[in-house]
Every structure is written in C-alpha cells, then in structure tokens.
Design a protein around this motif. Structure first.
Motif, PDB file in Angstrom:
ATOM      1  N   LEU A 347       8.506  40.524  -0.969  1.00  0.00           N
ATOM      2  CA  LEU A 347       9.156  41.326   0.075  1.00  0.00           C
ATOM      3  C   LEU A 347      10.476  41.906  -0.447  1.00  0.00           C
ATOM      4  CD1 LEU A 347       9.350  42.228   3.088  1.00  0.00           C
ATOM      5  CD2 LEU A 347      10.601  40.097   3.500  1.00  0.00           C
ATOM      6  N   SER A 348      10.718  43.192  -0.170  1.00  0.00           N
ATOM      7  CA  SER A 348      11.944  43.865  -0.636  1.00  0.00           C
ATOM      8  C   SER A 348      12.677  44.485   0.541  1.00  0.00           C
ATOM      9  CB  SER A 348      11.597  44.954  -1.654  1.00  0.00           C
ATOM     10  OG  SER A 348      10.973  44.401  -2.802  1.00  0.00           O
ATOM     11  N   ILE A 349      14.004  44.461   0.458  1.00  0.00           N
ATOM     12  CA  ILE A 349      14.867  45.106   1.453  1.00  0.00           C
ATOM     13  C   ILE A 349      16.009  45.789   0.714  1.00  0.00           C
ATOM     14  CG2 ILE A 349      14.327  43.418   3.249  1.00  0.00           C
ATOM     15  CD1 ILE A 349      17.078  42.156   2.691  1.00  0.00           C
ATOM     16  N   TYR A 350      16.716  46.663   1.423  1.00  0.00           N
ATOM     17  CA  TYR A 350      17.905  47.294   0.862  1.00  0.00           C
ATOM     18  C   TYR A 350      19.136  46.526   1.335  1.00  0.00           C
ATOM     19  CZ  TYR A 350      15.600  51.403  -1.060  1.00  0.00           C
ATOM     20  OH  TYR A 350      14.834  52.244  -1.826  1.00  0.00           O
ATOM     21  N   GLY A 351      20.008  46.178   0.399  1.00  0.00           N
ATOM     22  CA  GLY A 351      21.214  45.463   0.757  1.00  0.00           C
ATOM     23  C   GLY A 351      22.158  45.337  -0.415  1.00  0.00           C
ATOM     24  N   ASP A 352      23.365  44.890  -0.105  1.00  0.00           N
ATOM     25  CA  ASP A 352      24.374  44.624  -1.139  1.00  0.00           C
ATOM     26  C   ASP A 352      24.132  43.208  -1.657  1.00  0.00           C
ATOM     27  OD1 ASP A 352      26.795  43.852  -2.491  1.00  0.00           O
ATOM     28  OD2 ASP A 352      27.758  45.587  -1.557  1.00  0.00           O
ATOM     29  N   GLU A 353      23.633  43.090  -2.893  1.00  0.00           N
ATOM     30  CA  GLU A 353      23.215  41.802  -3.426  1.00  0.00           C
ATOM     31  C   GLU A 353      24.373  40.825  -3.509  1.00  0.00           C
ATOM     32  OE1 GLU A 353      20.421  40.130  -7.066  1.00  0.00           O
ATOM     33  OE2 GLU A 353      21.475  42.044  -7.285  1.00  0.00           O
ATOM     34  N   LYS A 354      25.539  41.293  -3.982  1.00  0.00           N
ATOM     35  CA  LYS A 354      26.682  40.397  -4.130  1.00  0.00           C
ATOM     36  C   LYS A 354      27.131  39.840  -2.777  1.00  0.00           C
ATOM     37  CE  LYS A 354      28.523  42.464  -8.381  1.00  0.00           C
ATOM     38  NZ  LYS A 354      29.694  43.131  -9.004  1.00  0.00           N
ATOM     39  N   LEU A 355      27.168  40.707  -1.761  1.00  0.00           N
ATOM     40  CA  LEU A 355      27.608  40.249  -0.439  1.00  0.00           C
ATOM     41  C   LEU A 355      26.599  39.275   0.174  1.00  0.00           C
ATOM     42  CD1 LEU A 355      29.127  43.455   1.224  1.00  0.00           C
ATOM     43  CD2 LEU A 355      30.311  41.531   0.182  1.00  0.00           C
ATOM     44  N   LEU A 356      25.307  39.545   0.022  1.00  0.00           N
ATOM     45  CA  LEU A 356      24.301  38.643   0.580  1.00  0.00           C
ATOM     46  C   LEU A 356      24.328  37.297  -0.139  1.00  0.00           C
ATOM     47  CD1 LEU A 356      21.322  41.123   1.157  1.00  0.00           C
ATOM     48  CD2 LEU A 356      22.890  40.166   2.849  1.00  0.00           C
ATOM     49  N   ILE A 357      24.509  37.305  -1.461  1.00  0.00           N
ATOM     50  CA  ILE A 357      24.658  36.036  -2.194  1.00  0.00           C
ATOM     51  C   ILE A 357      25.879  35.282  -1.685  1.00  0.00           C
ATOM     52  CG2 ILE A 357      25.232  35.064  -4.452  1.00  0.00           C
ATOM     53  CD1 ILE A 357      23.418  37.155  -5.720  1.00  0.00           C
ATOM     54  N   ARG A 358      26.958  36.028  -1.450  1.00  0.00           N
ATOM     55  CA  ARG A 358      28.187  35.410  -0.939  1.00  0.00           C
ATOM     56  C   ARG A 358      27.940  34.757   0.425  1.00  0.00           C
ATOM     57  NH1 ARG A 358      33.287  36.929  -2.281  1.00  0.00           N
ATOM     58  NH2 ARG A 358      34.885  35.570  -1.406  1.00  0.00           N
ATOM     59  N   ALA A 359      27.166  35.406   1.291  1.00  0.00           N
ATOM     60  CA  ALA A 359      26.898  34.865   2.619  1.00  0.00           C
ATOM     61  C   ALA A 359      26.104  33.561   2.526  1.00  0.00           C
ATOM     62  CB  ALA A 359      26.138  35.898   3.459  1.00  0.00           C
ATOM     63  N   VAL A 360      25.039  33.542   1.697  1.00  0.00           N
ATOM     64  CA  VAL A 360      24.228  32.330   1.571  1.00  0.00           C
ATOM     65  C   VAL A 360      25.033  31.213   0.904  1.00  0.00           C
ATOM     66  CG1 VAL A 360      22.100  31.374   0.629  1.00  0.00           C
ATOM     67  CG2 VAL A 360      22.121  33.716   1.513  1.00  0.00           C
ATOM     68  N   GLU A 361      25.851  31.553  -0.104  1.00  0.00           N
ATOM     69  CA  GLU A 361      26.696  30.540  -0.758  1.00  0.00           C
ATOM     70  C   GLU A 361      27.668  29.917   0.239  1.00  0.00           C
ATOM     71  OE1 GLU A 361      26.908  32.169  -5.391  1.00  0.00           O
ATOM     72  OE2 GLU A 361      28.524  32.603  -3.955  1.00  0.00           O
ATOM     73  N   ASN A 362      28.246  30.743   1.107  1.00  0.00           N
ATOM     74  CA  ASN A 362      29.178  30.209   2.103  1.00  0.00           C
ATOM     75  C   ASN A 362      28.484  29.225   3.037  1.00  0.00           C
ATOM     76  OD1 ASN A 362      31.137  31.791   0.988  1.00  0.00           O
ATOM     77  ND2 ASN A 362      31.627  32.937   2.845  1.00  0.00           N
ATOM     78  N   LEU A 363      27.248  29.520   3.409  1.00  0.00           N
ATOM     79  CA  LEU A 363      26.509  28.603   4.280  1.00  0.00           C
ATOM     80  C   LEU A 363      26.202  27.295   3.562  1.00  0.00           C
ATOM     81  CD1 LEU A 363      24.048  31.107   6.038  1.00  0.00           C
ATOM     82  CD2 LEU A 363      26.124  30.075   6.977  1.00  0.00           C
ATOM     83  N   LEU A 364      25.819  27.385   2.286  1.00  0.00           N
ATOM     84  CA  LEU A 364      25.558  26.164   1.516  1.00  0.00           C
ATOM     85  C   LEU A 364      26.834  25.334   1.373  1.00  0.00           C
ATOM     86  CD1 LEU A 364      23.178  27.456  -1.311  1.00  0.00           C
ATOM     87  CD2 LEU A 364      22.590  26.031   0.651  1.00  0.00           C
ATOM     88  N   ARG A 365      27.937  25.964   1.014  1.00  0.00           N
ATOM     89  CA  ARG A 365      29.190  25.233   0.838  1.00  0.00           C
ATOM     90  C   ARG A 365      29.634  24.597   2.149  1.00  0.00           C
ATOM     91  NH1 ARG A 365      30.900  29.383  -2.935  1.00  0.00           N
ATOM     92  NH2 ARG A 365      31.899  30.515  -1.227  1.00  0.00           N
ATOM     93  N   ASN A 366      29.402  25.310   3.289  1.00  0.00           N
ATOM     94  CA  ASN A 366      29.782  24.748   4.577  1.00  0.00           C
ATOM     95  C   ASN A 366      28.994  23.478   4.876  1.00  0.00           C
ATOM     96  OD1 ASN A 366      31.079  25.219   7.425  1.00  0.00           O
ATOM     97  ND2 ASN A 366      28.897  24.922   7.841  1.00  0.00           N
ATOM     98  N   SER A 367      27.682  23.505   4.611  1.00  0.00           N
ATOM     99  CA  SER A 367      26.856  22.313   4.851  1.00  0.00           C
ATOM    100  C   SER A 367      27.284  21.158   3.947  1.00  0.00           C
ATOM    101  CB  SER A 367      25.380  22.645   4.624  1.00  0.00           C
ATOM    102  OG  SER A 367      24.918  23.575   5.586  1.00  0.00           O
ATOM    103  N   LEU A 368      27.572  21.452   2.676  1.00  0.00           N
ATOM    104  CA  LEU A 368      27.960  20.403   1.744  1.00  0.00           C
ATOM    105  C   LEU A 368      29.344  19.852   2.061  1.00  0.00           C
ATOM    106  CD1 LEU A 368      26.676  22.050  -1.561  1.00  0.00           C
ATOM    107  CD2 LEU A 368      25.683  20.056  -0.417  1.00  0.00           C
ATOM    108  N   ALA A 369      30.258  20.733   2.459  1.00  0.00           N
ATOM    109  CA  ALA A 369      31.636  20.304   2.689  1.00  0.00           C
ATOM    110  C   ALA A 369      31.776  19.454   3.942  1.00  0.00           C
ATOM    111  CB  ALA A 369      32.551  21.526   2.781  1.00  0.00           C
ATOM    112  N   HIS A 370      30.981  19.735   4.998  1.00  0.00           N
ATOM    113  CA  HIS A 370      31.159  19.047   6.269  1.00  0.00           C
ATOM    114  C   HIS A 370      30.153  17.922   6.495  1.00  0.00           C
ATOM    115  CE1 HIS A 370      33.268  22.892   6.945  1.00  0.00           C
ATOM    116  NE2 HIS A 370      34.050  22.186   7.736  1.00  0.00           N
ATOM    117  N   ASN A 371      29.197  17.759   5.596  1.00  0.00           N
ATOM    118  CA  ASN A 371      28.187  16.718   5.792  1.00  0.00           C
ATOM    119  C   ASN A 371      28.053  15.778   4.596  1.00  0.00           C
ATOM    120  OD1 ASN A 371      27.067  17.691   8.440  1.00  0.00           O
ATOM    121  ND2 ASN A 371      26.635  19.501   7.201  1.00  0.00           N
ATOM    122  N   GLY A 372      28.915  15.933   3.603  1.00  0.00           N
ATOM    123  CA  GLY A 372      28.865  15.046   2.450  1.00  0.00           C
ATOM    124  C   GLY A 372      27.761  15.437   1.477  1.00  0.00           C
TER     125      GLY A 372
END
Length: 453
Positions: A347-372
């Motif tokens: 599946l392909s979409i149009y988007g800013d790759e760096k910004l989308l990577i940044r969004a998913v990374e922020n979600l991962l870091r949030n889960s790791l930072a607040h849940n150990g």
C-alpha cells in the motif's frame, strides 16, 4: 453574486405573487359584497308589492294599512301617497306640506321612474289609481345608463388585455426596483466575498447602501490591521523559538559529546560512568524536546512546508520499529511488534516521510517513557475506503483524563507545557489532512493516525 441573483428572483416572484393575490382578493371581495347586498336587502319590486297589497280602501272612502305593510313602509320609505285616475292625492302618509296635491299626466310620466322633488320614488298601479312611495333624499341613485352593444363588446374584448397590461406593468416595475436594488447591493456582496477571502475591501460609499459599504470598509481595515499584528506576533514567536533552538543545539552537542567520552572512559569509576550516561541520555532527551518545540511551532503557524513523496506505510513502520529496538538498553524487556496484513504490504500513500517517522517515534517514546521497559507495543496498519490508518497500541497505564481531553481538543491555541510530543503527532496528522484518535483501552493506550489515501 449568486446570492444577489437569488434575492432578485425571489423579490420579483414575491411582487408577482402579491399582485396576483391582491387581484384575486379584490375580485373575491367584490363578489362577496354583491352577494351579501343581494341577500340582505329584499327586491324593490317585492317590497312595493307588499306595501301596495297592504294599503286598501274602505267602504267609507278612507284607507287602511296592514301591520306588515306599515312595518315595510316605516322601515324603508319616508312618505307615501295614493293618486286617483285624475292625478289627485286621495291618501297620504307623512306627506310633506310643500308637495302638490294634484299631478298631471306629464308630471306622473316625469317622476314615475326617477325623482319627485329630489325624492327617489317608486310607483305601483292598483285598482284605486297609482301608489307612490318615496325614499329619503340622496339615499338612492336612480339614473338610466344607456350604452351601445358595440361598447360592451369592445369592453369584453379589451378588459383581459388591460388586466394583462397591468400585470406586465407591475412586473416591469418590480424588475426595475429589483435591478436598482441589485446594482446597489452588488458591490456590497463583492466586498463580503473579498472579506471572506481575506482581501482588502474599499467600496464606494454612495447610494442607498452607502452606510453599509462604509461599515464594511471599516471592518476590513480593522481586520487587516489585526491580521498584520497577529502575523507579526506569530512570525516573531516562531523566529524566537527557532533562534533559541539553534542556540541550544551547540552547547547540548558539547554536553552530549563530553558525557559520551566520560561514559566510555574505563579509567573512571563505575558510578561516575553511570552519571555520565545519565547526563548523555537527558541531554539527548532535551535535544529532542527542543526539536519538537521548534517543529510544533512551525506546524502550528503553517511555516513548515511538507515534502510529500509516494511512500509505503508498512516499510515506514518496520524501519521505525527496528530503530527503536536497536536503541533499547540490553537489559530492557520491552517488546515492539509489527503486524502488517499481507494485502497492505504494498500500500502506498503520499506524505512527508520524515514527519510521519517523527510522529510514530514520538508515540513509541511516549509508551516507553511512561510505562517502563517492560511494556509491549504493537504497530499495525489498517485501510478503509478513503484513508490509511496507522495504529500504535500498548498495554501500559494509558493517559490521564486531563491529558486525553487536551489531545482531543480540535484546536490548540497555545503550545502545552507537557505532552508536547503527542501534540506534535496530532499536528503532523492535521498537516497531512488527516486526524489522530487517542483512546484509553482497558489495559493500555491505542493511538490511530488516519491519513487520506
């Protein structure tokens, strides 16, 4: 301008409708008036016949009036008299003193159908001669109207044309008035459209709507002044944040480098090397926060251009997950799993790759930072008819109620003091024309980034 055209058509239609309604109303009232008058007043012939039958001559030559005839006589007529065949008055009822008591044949012929001394009179021939009944002066109009059949025929032919001419005249006047109103309102409507498009408005202040044009000009000037002030404030704020972020990066890089050297120096005690590692980790975290602040500020004021390319969300999620796993400590028990349905792998979409990577990374870091480091995180992909959905789910404690309420607020006017990384996720999704949904599960948190196909 379409609104003015619609207004003009409705105005003309209303004018025509009002004209037709008034015409129909007047015609109905005329018919109702005629019918009412016809029913409320008895026929003159019937009334005269009733009185004539009620006035009878007695054997001694006097006259008697029946009760019914008396009521009809008193109700409608002011006086009455009976003439014999020679024209002499042989009986009178309330007969005026100034009236003659004898009438010739020519006199009788003169007043029989019209007036006697300005009294409208009605006559009835009976066995005793001629009965004359008089109404009050100026109470009735008795004139013969003579016209030719040609005139009546022409009237029947011309009346529909005259009515049509009146209707067309009313329509023409309505169009003329509507057109004048249209010409007066057209600049005003154009000014409102320009105002909605944030363009300056300078309308001529003349005509019936000149005051409204002047008010619109003043409103445009005020809005333009306020817009300039807001733009200047936003630009100054963004430039200040960008400048501070740039100035902080250099000392942070020095701190990180020095802490990394100390952390790897085998000559230092173990506790000193751990403190150096802590300094390095927190300086890196501070660098990410500064970067998030700068990016959030640019996205908020639409100063971050998107570099959209055709990308595969499945590959993006795998890349982010691999980098997150590689950055975990060796003793961490956290799990990061990627679940991509086979049919969505390409599946392909149009988007800013760096910004989308940044969004998913922020979600991962949030889960790791607040849940150990023992949390389990799952990255998955889902597709609907018009959107691609990136889901980040963990089995942690979820978000506090106040943070969840703030993240669900449609517009964030000010950058928050806490939860900046999650706010940035929402801004990145909105910049792509998408949205983010934050949901607390029974055990954990699910964040869905929806992006248009």
């Amino acid at each position: 301008m379409r609104g003015l055209t619609k207004m003009l058509s409705r105005y003309v239609g209303a004018a025509i409708g009002v004209g037709l309604f008034l015409l129909l109303l007047n015609f109905s009232l005329f018919i109702a008036f005629g019918v009412l008058c016809q029913k409320s007043a008895p026929e003159t012939k019937d009334r005269v016949t009733l009185i004539a039958n009620g006035v009878s001559r007695q054997a001694d030559g006097s006259f008697a009036v029946s009760d019914e005839a008396r009521r009809a006589l008193d109700e409608r007529y002011v006086w009455a008299m009976q003439l014999d065949e020679q024209g002499n008055v042989i009986w009178g009822d309330r007969l005026p003193e100034d009236l003659p008591r004898h009438y010739s044949a020519s006199d009788i012929a003169s007043f029989a159908r019209w007036y006697l001394e300005d009294y409208p009179v009605y006559v009835w021939s009976d066995g005793d001669g001629l009965l004359v009944l008089a109404s009050a002066r100026s109470s009735e109009w008795k004139y013969a109207v003579t016209t030719s059949s040609f005139l009546i025929q022409q009237g029947i032919r011309w009346v529909p044309g005259v009515l049509l001419l009146n209707l067309l005249t009313a329509l023409l006047l309505a169009l003329l008035l509507g057109w004048r109103m249209y010409r007066a309102a057209a600049p005003l409507a154009g000014g409102i459209e320009q105002l909605a498009e944030e363009q300056p408005v300078a309308l001529p202040v003349r005509g019936v709507l000149g005051d409204l044009s002047a008010d619109l000009n003043r409103a445009s000037q005020k809005l333009r002044t306020q817009r300039d002030l807001l733009d200047k404030r936003d630009r100054t704020r963004t430039e200040w944040i960008a400048g501070v972020s740039h100035d902080i990066r250099t000392p942070l890089a020095l701190v990180q480098g020095s802490a990394a050297q100390l952390e790897e120096d085998a000559r230092l005690p173990a506790d000193a090397r751990q403190r150096a590692a802590l300094i390095r980790q927190n300086s890196q975290r501070m660098g990410r926060l500064v970067s998030d602040l700068n990016l959030a500020s640019k996205l908020e004021y639409e100063m971050q251009p998107l570099q959209k390319i055709l990308l595969r969300p499945a590959a993006l999620l795998r890349t982010v997950a691999a980098e997150a796993l590689n950055s975990l400590p060796e003793d961490a028990a956290a799990q990061i799993e990627v679940r991509i349905p086979p049919e969505l792998g390409e599946l392909s979409i149009y988007g800013d790759e760096k910004l989308l990577i940044r969004a998913v990374e922020n979600l991962l870091r949030n889960s790791l930072a607040h849940n150990g480091n023992t949390v389990s995180i799952r990255l998955s992909l889902r597709r609907t008819a018009n959107a691609c959905h990136i889901l980040v789910t963990d089995n942690g404690a979820g978000l506090p109620a106040d943070v969840l309420a703030r993240l669900r607020t449609p517009h964030q006017d000010t950058l928050p003091a806490h939860g900046l990384g999650l706010i940035l996720v929402r801004q990145i999704a909105q910049a792509h024309g998408g949205a983010v949904l934050f949901e607390n599960l029974l055990h954990g948190l699910c964040v869905t980034i929806s992006l248009p196909m």
